[in-house]
Design a protein around this motif. Structure first.
Motif, short mmCIF file in Angstrom:
data_model
loop_
_atom_site.label_atom_id
_atom_site.label_comp_id
_atom_site.label_asym_id
_atom_site.label_seq_id
_atom_site.Cartn_x
_atom_site.Cartn_y
_atom_site.Cartn_z
N TYR A 1 2.29 -23.89 -12.37
CA TYR A 1 2.38 -22.49 -12.78
C TYR A 1 1.47 -22.35 -14.01
CZ TYR A 1 6.89 -22.35 -10.26
OH TYR A 1 7.89 -22.41 -9.33
N THR B 1 11.62 -24.29 -10.58
CA THR B 1 11.82 -23.18 -9.66
C THR B 1 11.14 -21.95 -10.25
OG1 THR B 1 13.85 -22.37 -10.71
CG2 THR B 1 14.10 -24.10 -9.02
N PRO B 2 10.83 -20.96 -9.42
CA PRO B 2 10.23 -19.74 -9.96
C PRO B 2 11.11 -19.08 -11.03
CG PRO B 2 9.92 -19.81 -7.59
CD PRO B 2 10.83 -20.96 -7.95
N THR B 3 12.41 -19.13 -10.88
CA THR B 3 13.32 -18.54 -11.87
C THR B 3 13.21 -19.27 -13.20
OG1 THR B 3 14.83 -17.83 -10.12
CG2 THR B 3 15.73 -17.96 -12.36
N GLN B 4 13.15 -20.61 -13.16
CA GLN B 4 13.02 -21.38 -14.39
C GLN B 4 11.67 -21.10 -15.05
OE1 GLN B 4 13.54 -25.28 -12.71
NE2 GLN B 4 15.77 -25.27 -13.00
N LYS C 1 9.98 -18.39 -14.92
CA LYS C 1 10.03 -17.04 -15.51
C LYS C 1 10.66 -17.06 -16.90
CE LYS C 1 8.24 -14.43 -12.31
NZ LYS C 1 6.92 -13.87 -12.53
N GLU C 2 11.61 -17.97 -17.14
CA GLU C 2 12.21 -18.10 -18.47
C GLU C 2 11.14 -18.44 -19.51
OE1 GLU C 2 16.29 -20.16 -18.83
OE2 GLU C 2 15.38 -21.01 -17.02
N GLU D 1 7.86 -18.06 -19.10
CA GLU D 1 6.89 -16.97 -19.17
C GLU D 1 7.39 -15.88 -20.12
OE1 GLU D 1 4.38 -13.94 -16.29
OE2 GLU D 1 6.33 -14.63 -15.62
#
Length: 168
Positions: A138, A154-157, A159-160, A162
């Motif tokens: 990422y 994971t994408p959710t992790q 995003k944190e 980001e």
């Protein structure tokens, strides 16, 4: 007498302002060449330079699972790029406690650049090197910072992290 003079002045003024003008205005001359007016684009907003690694670390600490943070110098940078022409001027790596098998030095990174062009060049280089490989990362850009996170997240992790980057 004063009254007559005042009335005469008013009548004279009204006559002069009437639409009847014996002298005609000259006809407009058609332009033979087209005229192009150059529009000046508004200047791009200046990029905010974020160079304080302690400030960056403090923002990352808002993530409860942040692990060890390693701030590099010219002597300790594993890529030997820190401070070199066109490269990053600051670098820190960090771990995440959800990934205990990964050392902070090998997990995620934030690189600090002097210009947007240098940041974008590094982004594109890493993107080209990792594209289509199991080493996909990422990548997030904010101001003069480039953050890379491993594909294991994971994408959710991701995003944190980001969100923390965007608060800097």
């Amino acid at each position: 007498m004063k009254k007559a003079l005042l009335i005469s002045t008013v009548l004279f003024t009204l006559a002069a302002c009437s639409g009847e003008n014996s002298a005609k205005a000259p006809a407009p001359v058609a332009a033979s060449a087209s005229v192009e007016v150059a529009k000046v684009a508004p200047p791009a907003p200046e990029m905010k330079l974020i160079e304080d690694t302690q400030h960056i670390t403090d923002q990352l600490k808002t993530i409860p699972t942040l692990g060890k943070v390693v701030i590099y110098t010219e002597d300790t940078d594993p890529n030997n790029l820190l401070g070199r022409p066109g490269q990053y001027v600051g670098k820190l790596n960090f771990g995440d406690t959800r990934y205990k098998d990964k050392k902070a030095e090998d997990f995620a990174t934030i690189e600090i650049f002097k210009t947007e062009a240098e940041r974008d060049a590094r982004h594109d280089y890493v993107d080209n090197v990792t594209k289509g490989t199991p080493f996909f990362m990422y990548q997030y850009k904010h101001e003069n910072l480039l953050m890379r996170l491993p594909h294991e997240m994971t994408p959710t992790q991701a995003k944190e992290y980001e969100a923390a980057l965007n608060r800097m």
